[in-house]
Enzyme design. Structure first.
Site, short mmCIF file in Angstrom:
data_model
loop_
_atom_site.label_atom_id
_atom_site.label_comp_id
_atom_site.label_asym_id
_atom_site.label_seq_id
_atom_site.Cartn_x
_atom_site.Cartn_y
_atom_site.Cartn_z
N GLN A 59 -71.59 -27.11 -24.47
CA GLN A 59 -70.97 -28.39 -24.80
C GLN A 59 -70.43 -28.33 -26.22
OE1 GLN A 59 -73.25 -31.99 -26.11
NE2 GLN A 59 -72.68 -32.77 -24.08
N TYR B 155 -70.95 -40.51 -30.24
CA TYR B 155 -70.35 -39.54 -31.13
C TYR B 155 -68.83 -39.74 -31.12
CZ TYR B 155 -75.06 -37.71 -31.18
OH TYR B 155 -76.41 -37.60 -31.33
#
Length: 359
Positions: A105, A186
């Site tokens: 990721q 985020y």
């Protein structure tokens, strides 16, 4: 008897051997400065190797920063320079050698960057390690956190390029699945949500504008990520905010766009963007979000969130609510959860010969 949890799953040219996958779980264990900053070390190798020998079909290596300022903590992994490739290649090679598909990721922490390692206390990093976070708008994540610097359009485009560069390095490091981190408040998730995005330019306001960065990142990554390899996207299906938050309806609408832009599977989580969120946490509490995306868009999904028991995971897949389950904390507690689940469900799953002769 067929056991859905241990049926193979095709993603573009890949076949993942089962549907028990490891979610990205940060280890906060890289060096924080110097030439080895962000480099995967022995802890990371041992950690992921154990989950591969434990039977996970796909492992998504933890959130790996596309730039130094994009780290969640000073001790995060990175893919912002070529020196960080080799440590990750060592991990991906071991995973492939033992039958696990290696994934990673990539992300940018945005206004939630420069925070302390969780075992050292929640909140901003100490003065000796901290840096100035950035975000879509000058709105702090929570009380006591710094106000982020609002990104200019020029800097937004630079970050989009950093995602593409990190994708190229992920490929060089031997990974076969790539996931873009758009969840948990985020940077990409900050742009999606009106709770954190107060912009009035082309990157704020309307649904089309708030999703612009995410789609530009997906396009930039898909342009460098091989056509035969799958691209995943992690999303928070809802901010759990009654007003001015990202919603499940928007997630469904956005999922259809992600599919058009080359995303192969949506990793459906929730929360993480601050505010007065009340989250009804319980076993499988996020599964209905994944099920709705799958039902209304046809985009394959992975379900996450307090999936801890083998029969629970099997039911999620057998009922068609998701195509795979992603385990995070449960795989931290029990690295061999997939093998235990196979025994409990009466399924056959291969084991390394070093173990197989004795079990």
């Amino acid at each position: 008897m067929s056991v859905a949890l241990f049926e193979p799953y095709a993603l573009r040219s890949l076949t993942v051997p089962n549907r028990v996958w490891m979610a990205p779980m940060c280890q906060y264990s890289a060096e924080t400065s110097g030439p080895n900053a962000g480099v995967a070390g022995d802890w990371h190798f041992a950690h992921y190797a154990a989950r591969a020998t434990g039977g996970a079909g796909l492992i998504l290596v933890e959130a790996t920063a596309v730039s130094p300022e994009g780290r969640i903590s000073p001790a995060d992994l990175g893919l912002w320079n070529d020196a960080q490739i080799e440590g990750l290649r060592r991990i991906s090679g071991f995973l492939k050698d033992h039958g696990t598909v290696p994934g990673i990721q990539i992300g940018h922490a945005g206004r939630k960057a420069s925070t302390e390692r969780p075992w050292a206390g929640r909140g901003p990093a100490g003065p000796s390690e901290a840096w100035q976070p950035v975000g879509p708008s000058p709105v702090e994540f929570a009380e006591g956190y710094p106000v982020p610097t609002e990104l200019t359009v020029e800097r937004i485009r630079e970050i989009t390029g950093q995602f593409a560069d990190a994708a190229r390095r992920a490929l060089a490091a031997g990974f076969e699945v790539l996931e873009v981190h758009g969840a948990h408040g985020y940077l990409i998730g900050e742009f999606l949500s009106p709770h954190s995005n107060h912009r009035t330019d082309a990157y704020g306001g309307s649904f089309e504008n708030r999703t612009r960065l995410a789609l530009e990142v997906v396009d930039a990554v898909r342009a460098v990520w091989p056509e035969e390899l799958p691209l995943l996207f992690r999303i928070s299906a809802t901010d759990w905010l009654e007003e001015q938050g990202w919603t499940v309806d928007e997630t469904v609408r956005f999922a259809a766009l992600l599919r058009e832009h080359g995303v192969d599977l949506l990793d459906v989580s929730s929360g993480g963007n601050g505010g007065p969120a009340e989250i009804p946490v319980g076993p499988g509490y996020q599964v209905p979000f994944a099920a709705r995306v799958k039902a209304e868009t046809g985009l394959p999904v992975a379900a996450v969130g307090l999936i801890t028991e083998s029969e629970q995971a099997e039911k999620i897949l057998a009922s068609g609510e998701a195509d795979a389950v992603l385990l995070g904390r449960e795989l931290l507690r029990d690295a061999s959860w997939p093998r235990r689940a196979a025994r409990e469900l009466g399924a056959q799953t291969p084991a390394p010969p070093q173990y197989a002769w004795a079990i």
